[in-house]
Design a protein around this motif. Structure first.
Motif, PDB file in Angstrom:
ATOM      1  N   VAL A 110       0.833  -1.210   0.000  1.00 30.84           N
ATOM      2  CA  VAL A 110       0.000   0.000   0.000  1.00 30.84           C
ATOM      3  C   VAL A 110       0.865   1.257   0.000  1.00 30.84           C
ATOM      4  O   VAL A 110       0.622   2.206  -0.751  1.00 30.84           O
ATOM      5  N   LEU A 111       1.900   1.275   0.833  1.00 31.50           N
ATOM      6  CA  LEU A 111       2.768   2.450   0.902  1.00 31.50           C
ATOM      7  C   LEU A 111       3.670   2.561  -0.331  1.00 31.50           C
ATOM      8  O   LEU A 111       3.886   3.661  -0.848  1.00 31.50           O
ATOM      9  N   LEU A 112       4.181   1.438  -0.816  1.00 32.93           N
ATOM     10  CA  LEU A 112       5.033   1.482  -1.996  1.00 32.93           C
ATOM     11  C   LEU A 112       4.237   1.913  -3.233  1.00 32.93           C
ATOM     12  O   LEU A 112       4.782   2.560  -4.133  1.00 32.93           O
ATOM     13  N   GLY A 113       2.951   1.568  -3.266  1.00 33.19           N
ATOM     14  CA  GLY A 113       2.113   1.998  -4.376  1.00 33.19           C
ATOM     15  C   GLY A 113       2.039   3.507  -4.473  1.00 33.19           C
ATOM     16  O   GLY A 113       2.068   4.091  -5.569  1.00 33.19           O
ATOM     17  N   ALA A 176      -0.159   4.128  12.233  1.00 24.66           N
ATOM     18  CA  ALA A 176       0.282   3.690  10.914  1.00 24.66           C
ATOM     19  C   ALA A 176      -0.824   3.848   9.868  1.00 24.66           C
ATOM     20  O   ALA A 176      -0.589   4.408   8.785  1.00 24.66           O
ATOM     21  N   TRP A 177      -2.021   3.376  10.174  1.00 29.73           N
ATOM     22  CA  TRP A 177      -3.087   3.469   9.186  1.00 29.73           C
ATOM     23  C   TRP A 177      -3.582   4.896   9.004  1.00 29.73           C
ATOM     24  O   TRP A 177      -3.989   5.290   7.909  1.00 29.73           O
ATOM     25  N   TRP A 178      -3.535   5.689  10.072  1.00 26.02           N
ATOM     26  CA  TRP A 178      -3.847   7.105   9.944  1.00 26.02           C
ATOM     27  C   TRP A 178      -2.829   7.761   9.009  1.00 26.02           C
ATOM     28  O   TRP A 178      -3.195   8.547   8.121  1.00 26.02           O
ATOM     29  N   GLY A 179      -1.571   7.424   9.198  1.00 28.38           N
ATOM     30  CA  GLY A 179      -0.532   7.964   8.327  1.00 28.38           C
ATOM     31  C   GLY A 179      -0.699   7.523   6.882  1.00 28.38           C
ATOM     32  O   GLY A 179      -0.477   8.303   5.951  1.00 28.38           O
ATOM     33  N   VAL A 180      -1.094   6.260   6.673  1.00 25.67           N
ATOM     34  CA  VAL A 180      -1.292   5.752   5.313  1.00 25.67           C
ATOM     35  C   VAL A 180      -2.378   6.538   4.584  1.00 25.67           C
ATOM     36  O   VAL A 180      -2.225   6.916   3.409  1.00 25.67           O
ATOM     37  N   VAL A 181      -3.485   6.787   5.265  1.00 22.77           N
ATOM     38  CA  VAL A 181      -4.578   7.548   4.645  1.00 22.77           C
ATOM     39  C   VAL A 181      -4.108   8.941   4.241  1.00 22.77           C
ATOM     40  O   VAL A 181      -4.327   9.394   3.104  1.00 22.77           O
TER      41      VAL A 181
END
Length: 208
Positions: A110-113, A176-181
């Motif tokens: 998800v992050l690399l995308g 982590a998921w907050w940061g991903v969003v």
């Protein structure tokens, strides 16, 4: 409204082109923390020290920019180096965490995308003669949250399966998921900025 003198403009240009500045030194020191973390975490398995290195290197991502503005040593190198070091911390940590199974590979994908998306934007901008876009505050916020989440996730893995580890995992994954969003929101903003610049370049070509 008075225009800046040639001497003032020259001084500003010299400051922007400087390499040996305090903020750049801070960024270079933070950069050295990346291979040190990888060595401690992957080669030596010194997890406790690796947590400390990651926490210091990650959560100080705001220091170089703050110092640059505070002492008026903003430079073009610093503007490029600061986000580069932040992104390198994220990528290095993702790879290391995936290898050690601290985080699942789906999280890494998800992050690399998002990084692939940003890389595509940079290629398009370069084709039209533009440099990297200005770092958006949403992106800076996302980076700070992710870099704060990683040491907490690593701490939860080090602690094992007791109650403190459970709390650390909950806090770490929440961050982590907050940061991903926010990271993806920032990525979409970069796409919008890229599209706007491409349209502007097209409009200029038509006028010519």
């Amino acid at each position: 409204m008075s225009r800046p003198s040639a001497q003032t403009v020259s001084a500003q240009s010299d400051a922007a082109n400087r390499v040996a500045t305090v903020p750049n030194l801070i960024s270079f020191v933070r950069l050295l923390g990346v291979p040190l973390f990888l060595y401690l975490f992957l080669a030596r398995r010194a997890d406790a020290v690796a947590v400390l290195i990651l926490a210091i290197g990650g959560t100080t991502d705001w220091v170089d920019g703050f110092v640059a503005r505070r002492i008026r040593q903003v430079s073009r190198l610093g503007e490029l180096l600061d986000p580069f070091v932040d992104r390198l911390y994220i990528l290095a940590t993702l790879v290391a965490f995936t290898v050690r199974e601290v985080t699942p590979w789906q999280f890494t994908v998800v992050l690399l995308g998002r990084e692939v998306l940003l890389g595509g934007c940079l290629l398009v901008l370069r084709r039209f003669g533009y440099g990297p876009p200005q770092v958006h505050y949403v992106g800076k916020t996302a980076t700070f949250i992710l870099l704060a989440a990683f040491p907490v996730l690593l701490l939860s893995a080090v602690l094992g399966s007791d109650a403190p580890a459970t709390v650390a995992a909950a806090v770490g994954w929440g961050l982590a998921w907050w940061g991903v969003v926010l990271y993806w929101i920032a990525g979409l903003l970069y796409v919008w900025q890229t599209a706007a610049l491409v349209r502007l370049s097209g409009a200029r070509t038509e006028r010519v």
